[in-house]
Design a protein around this motif. Structure first.
Motif, mmCIF file in Angstrom:
data_model
loop_
_atom_site.group_PDB
_atom_site.id
_atom_site.type_symbol
_atom_site.label_atom_id
_atom_site.label_comp_id
_atom_site.label_asym_id
_atom_site.label_seq_id
_atom_site.Cartn_x
_atom_site.Cartn_y
_atom_site.Cartn_z
ATOM 1 N N ALA A 225 5.311 8.679 -2.077
ATOM 2 C CA ALA A 225 4.485 8.263 -0.941
ATOM 3 C C ALA A 225 5.334 7.429 0.005
ATOM 4 C CB ALA A 225 3.286 7.430 -1.414
ATOM 5 N N LYS B 240 -3.434 12.259 1.733
ATOM 6 C CA LYS B 240 -4.281 11.316 1.001
ATOM 7 C C LYS B 240 -4.478 10.043 1.823
ATOM 8 C CE LYS B 240 -3.109 12.857 -3.653
ATOM 9 N NZ LYS B 240 -2.662 12.432 -5.009
ATOM 10 N N GLU B 241 -5.504 9.294 1.441
ATOM 11 C CA GLU B 241 -5.758 8.034 2.120
ATOM 12 C C GLU B 241 -4.767 6.970 1.647
ATOM 13 O OE1 GLU B 241 -10.585 8.420 2.886
ATOM 14 O OE2 GLU B 241 -9.781 6.830 1.611
ATOM 15 N N ARG B 242 -4.610 5.964 2.499
ATOM 16 C CA ARG B 242 -3.752 4.847 2.126
ATOM 17 C C ARG B 242 -4.424 4.097 0.970
ATOM 18 N NH1 ARG B 242 -0.831 1.682 6.894
ATOM 19 N NH2 ARG B 242 -0.451 3.901 7.306
ATOM 20 N N GLU B 243 -3.660 3.769 -0.069
ATOM 21 C CA GLU B 243 -4.238 3.117 -1.228
ATOM 22 C C GLU B 243 -3.472 1.839 -1.587
ATOM 23 O OE1 GLU B 243 -4.159 5.561 -4.716
ATOM 24 O OE2 GLU B 243 -1.980 5.667 -4.785
ATOM 25 N N TYR C 156 5.548 3.807 1.345
ATOM 26 C CA TYR C 156 5.078 2.503 0.895
ATOM 27 C C TYR C 156 5.148 1.523 2.061
ATOM 28 C CZ TYR C 156 4.884 4.000 -3.940
ATOM 29 O OH TYR C 156 4.534 4.636 -5.111
ATOM 30 N N TYR C 157 4.040 0.845 2.278
ATOM 31 C CA TYR C 157 3.924 -0.114 3.372
ATOM 32 C C TYR C 157 3.651 -1.501 2.817
ATOM 33 C CZ TYR C 157 2.948 4.089 6.182
ATOM 34 O OH TYR C 157 3.001 5.312 6.804
ATOM 35 N N PHE D 204 0.863 -1.165 0.000
ATOM 36 C CA PHE D 204 0.000 0.000 0.000
ATOM 37 C C PHE D 204 0.909 1.227 0.000
ATOM 38 C CE2 PHE D 204 -4.172 -1.817 0.855
ATOM 39 C CZ PHE D 204 -3.840 -3.079 1.331
ATOM 40 N N ARG D 205 0.321 2.370 -0.312
ATOM 41 C CA ARG D 205 1.087 3.620 -0.235
ATOM 42 C C ARG D 205 0.188 4.727 0.276
ATOM 43 N NH1 ARG D 205 2.084 4.900 -6.693
ATOM 44 N NH2 ARG D 205 -0.076 5.504 -7.201
ATOM 45 N N GLN D 206 0.832 5.686 0.887
ATOM 46 C CA GLN D 206 0.101 6.828 1.404
ATOM 47 C C GLN D 206 0.904 8.089 1.165
ATOM 48 O OE1 GLN D 206 -1.194 6.499 5.494
ATOM 49 N NE2 GLN D 206 -2.819 7.980 5.148
ATOM 50 N N TRP E 250 1.377 -4.804 9.654
ATOM 51 C CA TRP E 250 1.929 -3.739 8.823
ATOM 52 C C TRP E 250 3.385 -3.507 9.178
ATOM 53 C CZ3 TRP E 250 -0.874 -1.061 5.103
ATOM 54 C CH2 TRP E 250 -2.246 -1.333 5.054
#
Length: 122
Positions: free
Chosen positions: A92, A43-46, A94-95, A37-39, A112
């Motif tokens: 962003a 912005k919201e995490r996507e 990145y997770y 995911f990235r944030q 996470w």
């Protein structure tokens, strides 16, 4: 418990490439899917990409499809995200995240990592 540690982020020029790594440890036998995911700020995490641990199912967000490849190394309990043709919009944190099921929603992911910063300069 599952522990996830990301690495490989950094500063890159637009058009460049990076490979992010996610090292998993702990009760990895309970994991079915690892995703990225990235944030970005404000912005919201996507969702970016996901791979099932058997490696038989892959998914990509439309924003990265064709530019990113997710893969895994079963022996090392590692998942990688290769990103090509990077754009400033890819900037962003990145997770990587793990779940016992399969989904693109971050709400489903129980574990996470701490995240790794990717910055793409124009």
């Amino acid at each position: 418990q599952v522990q996830l540690v990301e690495s490989g982020g950094g500063l890159v020029q637009a058009g460049g490439s990076l490979r992010l790594s996610c090292a998993a440890s702990g009760r990895t036998s309970s994991v079915n899917t690892i995703a990225w995911f990235r944030q970005a700020p404000g912005k919201e995490r996507e969702f970016v990409a996901a791979i099932t641990y058997p490696g038989d199912r892959l998914a990509y967000a439309d924003a990265v499809k064709g530019r990113c490849t997710i893969s895994r190394n079963a022996n090392e309990n590692a998942v990688y995200l290769r990103m090509n043709a990077l754009k400033p919009d890819d900037t962003a944190i990145y997770y990587c995240a793990a779940t016992a099921t399969y989904a693109s929603s971050p709400r489903v992911y129980d574990y996470w990592g701490q995240g790794t910063q990717v910055t793409v300069s124009s």
